[in-house]
Scaffold this active site. Structure first.
Site, PDB file in Angstrom:
ATOM      1  N   SER A 154      12.898  91.200  44.594  1.00  0.00           N
ATOM      2  CA  SER A 154      14.332  91.443  44.805  1.00  0.00           C
ATOM      3  C   SER A 154      14.713  91.802  46.231  1.00  0.00           C
ATOM      4  O   SER A 154      15.908  91.889  46.530  1.00  0.00           O
ATOM      5  CB  SER A 154      14.825  92.531  43.859  1.00  0.00           C
ATOM      6  OG  SER A 154      14.875  92.018  42.554  1.00  0.00           O
TER       7      SER A 154
ATOM      8  N   LYS B 196      17.013  89.347  47.645  1.00  0.00           N
ATOM      9  CA  LYS B 196      18.450  89.320  47.330  1.00  0.00           C
ATOM     10  C   LYS B 196      19.305  89.646  48.552  1.00  0.00           C
ATOM     11  O   LYS B 196      20.461  89.231  48.635  1.00  0.00           O
ATOM     12  CB  LYS B 196      18.742  90.304  46.190  1.00  0.00           C
ATOM     13  CG  LYS B 196      18.108  89.895  44.847  1.00  0.00           C
ATOM     14  CD  LYS B 196      18.249  90.991  43.804  1.00  0.00           C
ATOM     15  CE  LYS B 196      17.625  90.593  42.464  1.00  0.00           C
ATOM     16  NZ  LYS B 196      17.599  91.715  41.500  1.00  0.00           N
TER      17      LYS B 196
ATOM     18  N   TYR C  50      16.478  80.866  41.973  1.00  0.00           N
ATOM     19  CA  TYR C  50      16.319  82.337  41.960  1.00  0.00           C
ATOM     20  C   TYR C  50      14.852  82.754  41.817  1.00  0.00           C
ATOM     21  O   TYR C  50      14.361  83.618  42.554  1.00  0.00           O
ATOM     22  CB  TYR C  50      17.184  82.913  40.838  1.00  0.00           C
ATOM     23  CG  TYR C  50      16.978  84.380  40.603  1.00  0.00           C
ATOM     24  CD1 TYR C  50      17.593  85.340  41.419  1.00  0.00           C
ATOM     25  CD2 TYR C  50      16.168  84.840  39.558  1.00  0.00           C
ATOM     26  CE1 TYR C  50      17.397  86.694  41.205  1.00  0.00           C
ATOM     27  CE2 TYR C  50      15.973  86.191  39.340  1.00  0.00           C
ATOM     28  CZ  TYR C  50      16.586  87.114  40.167  1.00  0.00           C
ATOM     29  OH  TYR C  50      16.377  88.458  39.944  1.00  0.00           O
TER      30      TYR C  50
ATOM     31  N   TYR D 272      19.079 100.034  42.244  1.00  0.00           N
ATOM     32  CA  TYR D 272      19.531 100.027  40.837  1.00  0.00           C
ATOM     33  C   TYR D 272      19.894 101.439  40.371  1.00  0.00           C
ATOM     34  O   TYR D 272      20.585 102.149  41.097  1.00  0.00           O
ATOM     35  CB  TYR D 272      18.463  99.375  39.938  1.00  0.00           C
ATOM     36  CG  TYR D 272      17.896  98.126  40.551  1.00  0.00           C
ATOM     37  CD1 TYR D 272      18.710  97.009  40.732  1.00  0.00           C
ATOM     38  CD2 TYR D 272      16.593  98.049  41.004  1.00  0.00           C
ATOM     39  CE1 TYR D 272      18.219  95.864  41.327  1.00  0.00           C
ATOM     40  CE2 TYR D 272      16.091  96.902  41.602  1.00  0.00           C
ATOM     41  CZ  TYR D 272      16.909  95.816  41.755  1.00  0.00           C
ATOM     42  OH  TYR D 272      16.419  94.680  42.345  1.00  0.00           O
TER      43      TYR D 272
ATOM     44  N   VAL E 294      10.340  94.346  42.638  1.00  0.00           N
ATOM     45  CA  VAL E 294       9.290  94.729  41.680  1.00  0.00           C
ATOM     46  C   VAL E 294       7.883  94.327  42.132  1.00  0.00           C
ATOM     47  O   VAL E 294       6.908  94.659  41.471  1.00  0.00           O
ATOM     48  CB  VAL E 294       9.537  94.206  40.241  1.00  0.00           C
ATOM     49  CG1 VAL E 294      10.698  94.919  39.577  1.00  0.00           C
ATOM     50  CG2 VAL E 294       9.703  92.709  40.216  1.00  0.00           C
TER      51      VAL E 294
HETATM   52  N1  GLN Z   1      12.331  88.319  39.936  1.00  0.00           N
HETATM   53  C1  GLN Z   1      12.568  89.633  39.370  1.00  0.00           C
HETATM   54  C2  GLN Z   1      13.472  89.509  38.168  1.00  0.00           C
HETATM   55  O1  GLN Z   1      14.405  88.766  38.223  1.00  0.00           O
HETATM   56  C3  GLN Z   1      13.171  90.509  40.420  1.00  0.00           C
HETATM   57  C4  GLN Z   1      13.459  91.910  39.941  1.00  0.00           C
HETATM   58  C5  GLN Z   1      13.243  92.964  40.988  1.00  0.00           C
HETATM   59  O2  GLN Z   1      12.516  92.760  41.935  1.00  0.00           O
HETATM   60  N2  GLN Z   1      13.814  94.125  40.754  1.00  0.00           N
HETATM   61  O3  GLN Z   1      13.270  90.163  37.173  1.00  0.00           O
END
Ligand code: GLN
Length: 300
Positions: free
Chosen positions: A63, A66, A190, A235, A253
């Site tokens: 993420s 993003k 994505y 988050y 993650v």
């Molecule tokens: N690719 C992961 C997902 O969509 C990314 C989530 C994250 O890094 N928090 O679940």
């Protein structure tokens, strides 16, 4: 304070920790990563870069991507993006579906998965996913001044096979008219975007434009991305991260975190074990130590 010594001390402290959190297990390829690793790297305003620990080991940025997708989407759509995604913290897990129904298919922010899927759809435009991914890699390679940045296809495949919540989110968004492309296309882009691998050395350099140390996007846009990183980048752990670290930050993650000390430094940390909110446990602790010792918190 000698920053180089500080980084070595932080890396030594982290190497000795036994409580390291749990690597993400819902993406099988990530569950296999050795949790004993830790790396940190900092790019400073004077152009120097300092690193310690496993700073050259590539990891899945997940993420953290993003942030870069948002920069690309804003470059294409400008403020129109904000008709499709809001700018409020969600207070919920990154992959939560709850708010999307009650809030009419408009995600809370571009960093929760629902918002990132919309952002990727916007960045994609009418192009095939391949073209967008090529643009993303060019953006990252330019920002990091390093051509050796790639997508780990095994990670992308692994997540495609197990990403049922993201499929649910994408279809929900489509049902609300908030995706222009078919859900499969958007998720293909994505999942591959999340599967970019970088080391903390590369990631710290790639974040310099957000710290005002490199000009890649308009400064007012970078300022706004920083605001979203501070309020939404972790988050349901965003408030705690602001309280403990006091810097805009974006986690993934894979265990990476990009943190920005505006005007001073771009910082990347990585350790695969996650806390219950899905943010790197030791990465957060290392940033807390660093912010305390440097006094770099944006809150003074
Ligand atoms: N690719 C992961 C997902 O969509 C990314 C989530 C994250 O890094 N928090 O679940």
């Amino acid at each position: 304070m000698n920053l180089h010594e500080t980084l070595s001390e932080i890396a030594a402290d982290m190497a000795a920790r036994t409580d390291r959190g749990q690597p993400a297990d819902y993406i099988p390829e990530l569950a296999a990563v050795n949790p004993a690793q830790f790396g940190i790297s900092i790019c400073l305003a004077d152009g120097t870069q300092l690193s310690a620990g496993d700073s050259a080991t590539p990891f899945s940025i997940q993420s953290v991507s993003k942030v870069f997708a948002l920069a690309i989407a804003l470059g294409r759509l400008g403020d129109q993006l904000w008709t499709r995604v809001r700018r409020e913290p969600s207070g919920l897990a990154f992959n939560s579906i709850l708010q999307l129904e009650s809030e009419g298919g408009i995600p809370r922010n571009p960093f929760v998965n629902a918002g990132a899927i919309v952002t990727t759809d916007a960045a994609l435009g009418q192009r095939p996913p391949k073209e967008y991914l090529a643009e993303l890699l060019t953006f990252l390679r330019t920002a990091a001044a390093d051509e050796d940045i790639h997508i780990d296809r095994a990670v992308a495949r692994s997540e495609t096979e197990t990403g049922h919540r993201n499929f649910a989110l994408a279809h929900f968004l489509k049902a609300h008219g908030n995706l222009t492309n078919p859900p499969d296309h958007v998720l293909g882009a994505y999942f591959h975007q999340c599967a970019v691998t970088m080391s903390v050395n590369q990631l710290a350099r790639a974040g310099r434009f957000l710290a005002g140390l490199q000009h890649l996007i308009a400064p007012e846009r970078a300022r706004r991305i920083n605001a979203l990183m501070l309020t939404c980048g972790h988050y349901d752990g965003s408030g705690e991260f602001a309280f403990r670290v006091g810097l805009p930050g974006k986690s993934g993650v894979g265990g990476g975190i990009l943190a920005i000390a505006p005007g001073r430094a771009s910082i990347a940390v990585w350790s695969p074990g996650l806390n219950p909110q899905g943010n790197s446990q030791l990465g957060t602790e290392a940033l807390e130590m660093l912010a305390r010792r440097t006094g770099w918190s944006v809150f003074g």
